[in-house]
Every structure is written in C-alpha cells, then in structure tokens.
Design an enzyme around this catalytic site. Structure first.
Site, mmCIF file in Angstrom:
data_model
loop_
_atom_site.group_PDB
_atom_site.id
_atom_site.type_symbol
_atom_site.label_atom_id
_atom_site.label_comp_id
_atom_site.label_asym_id
_atom_site.label_seq_id
_atom_site.Cartn_x
_atom_site.Cartn_y
_atom_site.Cartn_z
ATOM 1 N N THR A 159 32.093 5.842 21.531
ATOM 2 C CA THR A 159 31.116 5.101 20.715
ATOM 3 C C THR A 159 29.753 5.770 20.750
ATOM 4 O O THR A 159 29.095 5.922 19.714
ATOM 5 C CB THR A 159 30.997 3.649 21.244
ATOM 6 O OG1 THR A 159 32.307 3.063 21.254
ATOM 7 C CG2 THR A 159 30.068 2.815 20.382
ATOM 8 N N ARG A 219 41.131 6.392 16.981
ATOM 9 C CA ARG A 219 40.094 6.191 18.001
ATOM 10 C C ARG A 219 39.833 7.486 18.774
ATOM 11 O O ARG A 219 38.695 7.816 19.103
ATOM 12 C CB ARG A 219 40.473 5.050 18.936
ATOM 13 C CG ARG A 219 40.380 3.708 18.235
ATOM 14 C CD ARG A 219 40.620 2.544 19.163
ATOM 15 N NE ARG A 219 39.501 2.321 20.082
ATOM 16 C CZ ARG A 219 38.346 1.762 19.743
ATOM 17 N NH1 ARG A 219 38.121 1.387 18.497
ATOM 18 N NH2 ARG A 219 37.401 1.571 20.629
ATOM 19 N N TYR A 269 31.289 -7.981 11.721
ATOM 20 C CA TYR A 269 31.025 -7.768 13.144
ATOM 21 C C TYR A 269 30.847 -9.085 13.912
ATOM 22 O O TYR A 269 30.198 -9.097 14.973
ATOM 23 C CB TYR A 269 29.789 -6.893 13.323
ATOM 24 C CG TYR A 269 30.054 -5.404 13.141
ATOM 25 C CD1 TYR A 269 30.902 -4.708 14.003
ATOM 26 C CD2 TYR A 269 29.446 -4.685 12.125
ATOM 27 C CE1 TYR A 269 31.141 -3.352 13.861
ATOM 28 C CE2 TYR A 269 29.679 -3.314 11.965
ATOM 29 C CZ TYR A 269 30.530 -2.668 12.844
ATOM 30 O OH TYR A 269 30.768 -1.318 12.707
ATOM 31 N N GLU A 306 40.664 -6.799 10.242
ATOM 32 C CA GLU A 306 39.662 -5.945 9.584
ATOM 33 C C GLU A 306 40.151 -5.427 8.231
ATOM 34 O O GLU A 306 39.375 -5.340 7.283
ATOM 35 C CB GLU A 306 39.309 -4.774 10.509
ATOM 36 C CG GLU A 306 38.544 -5.242 11.748
ATOM 37 C CD GLU A 306 38.078 -4.111 12.646
ATOM 38 O OE1 GLU A 306 37.344 -4.403 13.606
ATOM 39 O OE2 GLU A 306 38.445 -2.935 12.399
ATOM 40 N N PHE A 345 22.529 -5.998 20.265
ATOM 41 C CA PHE A 345 22.377 -5.050 19.164
ATOM 42 C C PHE A 345 22.892 -5.590 17.812
ATOM 43 O O PHE A 345 22.906 -4.874 16.824
ATOM 44 C CB PHE A 345 23.075 -3.722 19.496
ATOM 45 C CG PHE A 345 24.543 -3.841 19.876
ATOM 46 C CD1 PHE A 345 25.517 -3.957 18.908
ATOM 47 C CD2 PHE A 345 24.925 -3.826 21.217
ATOM 48 C CE1 PHE A 345 26.862 -4.050 19.245
ATOM 49 C CE2 PHE A 345 26.281 -3.926 21.571
ATOM 50 C CZ PHE A 345 27.244 -4.037 20.574
ATOM 51 N N ARG A 395 32.571 11.870 16.020
ATOM 52 C CA ARG A 395 31.241 11.458 16.496
ATOM 53 C C ARG A 395 30.494 12.602 17.176
ATOM 54 O O ARG A 395 29.267 12.694 17.065
ATOM 55 C CB ARG A 395 31.372 10.237 17.406
ATOM 56 C CG ARG A 395 31.662 8.960 16.579
ATOM 57 C CD ARG A 395 32.039 7.822 17.456
ATOM 58 N NE ARG A 395 32.139 6.551 16.750
ATOM 59 C CZ ARG A 395 32.855 5.522 17.181
ATOM 60 N NH1 ARG A 395 33.527 5.618 18.312
ATOM 61 N NH2 ARG A 395 32.897 4.399 16.495
ATOM 62 N N LYS A 425 30.258 5.209 7.962
ATOM 63 C CA LYS A 425 29.054 4.379 7.991
ATOM 64 C C LYS A 425 27.912 4.974 7.159
ATOM 65 O O LYS A 425 27.952 6.147 6.771
ATOM 66 C CB LYS A 425 28.616 4.183 9.449
ATOM 67 C CG LYS A 425 29.660 3.418 10.285
ATOM 68 C CD LYS A 425 29.122 3.090 11.680
ATOM 69 C CE LYS A 425 30.138 2.329 12.496
ATOM 70 N NZ LYS A 425 29.601 1.891 13.800
ATOM 71 N N ASN A 436 26.595 5.922 14.411
ATOM 72 C CA ASN A 436 27.656 6.747 14.988
ATOM 73 C C ASN A 436 28.753 7.108 13.983
ATOM 74 O O ASN A 436 29.882 7.380 14.344
ATOM 75 C CB ASN A 436 28.214 6.106 16.273
ATOM 76 C CG ASN A 436 28.918 4.793 16.022
ATOM 77 O OD1 ASN A 436 28.895 4.278 14.909
ATOM 78 N ND2 ASN A 436 29.548 4.254 17.045
ATOM 79 N N HIS A 442 33.641 3.856 12.092
ATOM 80 C CA HIS A 442 34.227 2.720 12.825
ATOM 81 C C HIS A 442 35.737 2.796 12.682
ATOM 82 O O HIS A 442 36.233 3.193 11.624
ATOM 83 C CB HIS A 442 33.739 1.383 12.245
ATOM 84 C CG HIS A 442 34.524 0.206 12.749
ATOM 85 N ND1 HIS A 442 34.239 -0.416 13.939
ATOM 86 C CD2 HIS A 442 35.624 -0.418 12.250
ATOM 87 C CE1 HIS A 442 35.126 -1.375 14.146
ATOM 88 N NE2 HIS A 442 35.974 -1.401 13.130
HETATM 89 P P1 CMP Z 1 31.694 0.251 16.145
HETATM 90 O O1 CMP Z 1 32.936 0.954 16.566
HETATM 91 O O2 CMP Z 1 31.453 0.105 14.689
HETATM 92 O O3 CMP Z 1 31.688 -1.216 16.812
HETATM 93 C C1 CMP Z 1 30.487 -1.906 17.142
HETATM 94 C C2 CMP Z 1 29.275 -1.080 16.938
HETATM 95 O O4 CMP Z 1 28.104 -1.518 17.539
HETATM 96 C C3 CMP Z 1 29.511 0.294 17.528
HETATM 97 O O5 CMP Z 1 30.461 1.014 16.768
HETATM 98 C C4 CMP Z 1 28.103 0.861 17.517
HETATM 99 O O6 CMP Z 1 27.793 1.517 16.304
HETATM 100 C C5 CMP Z 1 27.226 -0.385 17.562
HETATM 101 N N1 CMP Z 1 26.339 -0.389 18.705
HETATM 102 C C6 CMP Z 1 24.999 -0.389 18.633
HETATM 103 N N2 CMP Z 1 24.473 -0.405 19.845
HETATM 104 C C7 CMP Z 1 25.476 -0.415 20.729
HETATM 105 C C8 CMP Z 1 25.557 -0.433 22.150
HETATM 106 N N3 CMP Z 1 24.458 -0.438 22.912
HETATM 107 N N4 CMP Z 1 26.798 -0.450 22.689
HETATM 108 C C9 CMP Z 1 27.908 -0.449 21.922
HETATM 109 N N5 CMP Z 1 27.879 -0.429 20.571
HETATM 110 C C10 CMP Z 1 26.667 -0.414 19.991
#
Ligand code: CMP
Length: 139
Positions: A92, A86, A50, A127, A58, A103, A10, A113, A116
C-alpha cells in the site's frame, strides 16, 4: 481457481497518463480484463466505496482524493486473480513496495498510490457489484 477482482486506476495515475502502462502490466501478468470504464466519482460515491474505512483518520482525505479526478475501474479475471493482482500492485505504501510492482513504479505516496485491488473473495464480489452490473461484464 478462476476468480474476479476489482481494479481501480486512481486519479493520480489517470492524471499522469499512465493508465495504458498500468494496464500493460496487468495484461503482461496474464490477468484478463472482462469489464472496464472511466468514471469520475462524487464524494458520496467514494465514501460508499470506502465505507469500511469510515472510522479511519485518513477517510476524509482518501475520499476527497478519489473524487478529485477520473478513475479507470475494471474487473480482472484469472486463476488466483485476487492474490496475483495484489502482488502485482505491491505494498500500500510505495516506500515498502517491491521492484517490478505497479506501486513501486508509479505511486507517489500512501494515498496517491495509483491503484486499488480487492483484498478477498467477498470484498471482490461487493466491490465489483458497486461499479458493474451483469450486462457490463463479458463471459
Ligand atoms: P486502497 O488499497 O485503495 O485501500 C484504502 C486506501 O486508503 C489505500 O489504498 C490508501 O490509498 C489509502 N490510505 C491513505 N492513507 C493511508 C494510511 N495511512 N494507511 C493505509 N491506507 C491509507
């Protein structure tokens, strides 16, 4: 069973020049990169990627962040690649991420973070095809 999964490094990680360090962790885990490119998404492209999160509070902030700078997208291949990547990424929210995960080492917060990864076989197929066509993948 050999699987493919989509990885995104990212904007927060690309900006801090840790792309190589993250790719090293991926390769040290034994996952094989079979496609890779650097792109800078538009807001619309990030919203498309997304789309499953469009009702989440968010969503707007996440898609702003994901088009704020370049990202490195890649396709990773290996036995159980989806679950292995993962696990390597960690939770996350980096506050909950285990030691030794990407992470834990690099993420700044739940949004920034650093990486992805696809969360299942069907998601991975959708994807991967969002970013890569057949000619852009080896093997
Ligand atoms: P990702 O695995 O890219 O999938 C969805 C993304 O939403 C997640 O990682 C986070 O970077 C982002 N995100 C932002 N805020 C939140 C939240 N409160 N809970 C979960 N994901 C979030």
């Amino acid at each position: 069973m050999s699987e493919r999964t989509l990885s995104i490094i990212k904007p927060d990680a690309v900006e801090r020049n840790v792309t190589g360090a993250i790719l090293k962790m991926i390769q040290d885990e034994g996952l094989k990169v079979v496609a890779m490119k650097m792109i800078h998404m538009t807001k619309e492209q990030a919203q498309g990627f997304y789309a499953v999160h469009r009702e989440r509070p968010f969503f707007d902030s996440l898609t702003d962040f994901m088009c704020s700078g370049p990202v490195v997208v890649s396709v990773l291949e290996g036995d159980g690649a989806i679950a292995r990547y993962r696990k390597l990424m960690g939770a996350t929210n980096p506050e909950n991420a285990d030691e030794g995960t990407i992470r834990k080492q690099f993420a700044l917060d739940v949004e920034k973070n650093s990486v992805h990864g696809s969360d299942g076989v069907e998601t991975a197929a959708v994807e991967i095809s969002y970013f890569f066509n057949r000619l852009e993948m080896v093997g």
